[in-house]
Write an enzyme that holds these catalytic residues in place. Structure first.
Site, PDB file in Angstrom:
ATOM      1  N   GLY A  68     -35.811  11.063  18.725  1.00  0.00           N
ATOM      2  CA  GLY A  68     -34.652  11.681  19.368  1.00  0.00           C
ATOM      3  C   GLY A  68     -33.360  11.369  18.636  1.00  0.00           C
ATOM      4  O   GLY A  68     -33.358  11.010  17.455  1.00  0.00           O
TER       5      GLY A  68
ATOM      6  N   THR B 149     -32.171   5.930  28.465  1.00  0.00           N
ATOM      7  CA  THR B 149     -31.769   5.261  27.226  1.00  0.00           C
ATOM      8  C   THR B 149     -30.768   4.214  27.645  1.00  0.00           C
ATOM      9  O   THR B 149     -30.199   4.322  28.727  1.00  0.00           O
ATOM     10  CB  THR B 149     -31.103   6.293  26.279  1.00  0.00           C
ATOM     11  OG1 THR B 149     -32.097   7.035  25.604  1.00  0.00           O
ATOM     12  CG2 THR B 149     -30.202   5.671  25.250  1.00  0.00           C
TER      13      THR B 149
HETATM   14  N1  ASP Z   1     -31.563  10.643  23.945  1.00  0.00           N
HETATM   15  C1  ASP Z   1     -32.860  10.090  24.210  1.00  0.00           C
HETATM   16  C2  ASP Z   1     -33.876  10.855  23.398  1.00  0.00           C
HETATM   17  O1  ASP Z   1     -33.783  12.053  23.322  1.00  0.00           O
HETATM   18  C3  ASP Z   1     -33.230  10.110  25.630  1.00  0.00           C
HETATM   19  C4  ASP Z   1     -32.093   9.825  26.554  1.00  0.00           C
HETATM   20  O2  ASP Z   1     -31.074   9.335  26.169  1.00  0.00           O
HETATM   21  O3  ASP Z   1     -32.181  10.088  27.752  1.00  0.00           O
HETATM   22  O4  ASP Z   1     -34.771  10.244  22.891  1.00  0.00           O
END
Ligand code: ASP
Length: 343
Positions: free
Chosen positions: A237, A207
């Protein structure tokens, strides 16, 4: 007093009065995702590419602040650089869904007004963070999803791109590996949900995000992501969820999170960190450490956050092996780091 003495005195006053001290502080922190990032598993070339891109995004955002631009503008400028790079899981380079396409999530929040905007599951928007900002500034809503979000964008003249724009070979290979693993796991118990739970961390992570403080004393936060590899059924997410993946309030702090989204949603991570700053008087470092290491880690919630308060204090806290990150403020030089123990 002699004329020369007077001019020396004046010159001394002008040059040496700490003009900068009168200026309000500015600061920015960015992240490009947390996870099992290990120096031993990365080639020097790849590491350099990540560091260079993080530095470029940091400079872009800091440049906006230096010129007197707003924290919102700085957040968007920094995130756009990371969305446009295939190295990170956001925009170009986003992970694939189970069906082999890309569904993108993003959100932004203004600490001055507590206005917020978010988009979820968009497939044809090149820079989802810009659309999130548009939702905040040009609609009465906070979160728009899927086709509706795209219709909103189209009505405002945002160009639609082909979903293939986000394709990269590396992410495609990652999807094939994830599917193989899921198949093996599902043979065992036929449960997609449980199989996803058991997918190794790299498939669930990545992200980009930014938090910034401008000369007017306003903070802002933004987050943009492709989500989780092999996600299905319109899974969303934490990244577009205000309070979970993104939060900003001038009375406490600004947060952008990265990690296993389901945990970040259930533990309301970004808002919880700022609540600890606000109501318990914790520093951003203490509050981030409490939530990331004392609340999330024991229950298996992996990831990290970047946090910034209106005084310009920055925390970049994670419970994984690494987090792509960078920061700079008027009192701290630029710093780019990836790993836990060795920057
Ligand atoms: N938080 C993001 C999600 O769950 C993924 C990430 O930040 O690594 O979609």
């Amino acid at each position: 007093m002699k004329k020369t003495t007077l001019s020396v005195l004046l010159a001394t006053l002008i040059c040496c009065l700490p003009l900068q001290a009168a200026e309000s502080p500015i600061a920015i922190a960015i992240h490009g995702g947390a996870g099992t990032i290990e120096k031993s598993k990365m080639t020097p070339e790849r590491e350099k590419a990540y560091r260079d891109k993080l530095r470029e995004a940091l400079d872009k955002g800091y440049g906006v602040l230096e010129k007197g631009g707003s924290s919102l503008d700085a957040v968007v400028a920094a995130i756009n650089v990371l969305e446009d790079s295939p190295l990170f899981n956001a925009g170009k380079g986003a992970v694939y869904t189970y069906e082999g396409r890309h569904e993108l999530d993003a959100s932004i929040m203004d600490g001055k007004t507590r206005q917020a905007g978010a988009v979820a599951g968009v497939t044809r928007i090149e820079n989802p963070i810009n659309l999130a900002r548009m939702v905040m500034e040009n609609s009465p809503f906070v979160m728009l999803a899927g086709e509706g979000a795209e219709a909103f964008a189209q009505a405002r003249g945002v160009p639609m791109v082909d979903n293939k724009v986000f394709d990269t070979e590396q992410r495609f290979e990652q999807l094939q590996k994830a599917k193989e693993k899921l198949k093996k796991e599902q043979k065992r118990d036929k449960d997609y949900q449980a199989a996803v739970e058991r997918l190794p961390t790299p498939y669930k992570m990545g992200t980009v995000g930014a938090v910034a403080l401008d000369r007017q004393g306003n903070i802002a936060a933004g987050t943009s992501t492709g989500g989780m590899t092999a996600k299905r059924y319109g899974r969303i997410g934490d990244s577009p969820v205000i309070g979970a993946g993104t939060f900003a309030d001038n009375d406490s702090c600004a947060v952008s999170a990265t990690g296993h989204g389901e945990y970040f949603i259930r533990y309301n991570v970004a808002a919880d960190i700022c609540a600890r700053v606000h109501y318990k008087g914790k520093s951003v470092g203490e509050a981030a450490d409490e939530v990331i290491n004392q609340v999330l880690l024991p229950i298996g919630g992996t990831g990290g956050v970047i946090v910034l308060d209106p005084a310009g204090n920055i925390a970049m806290t994670f419970n994984t092996k690494g987090m792509y990150r960078a920061s700079r403020s008027s009192s701290q030089p630029a710093r780019v780091a990836i790993f836990k123990d060795s920057e």
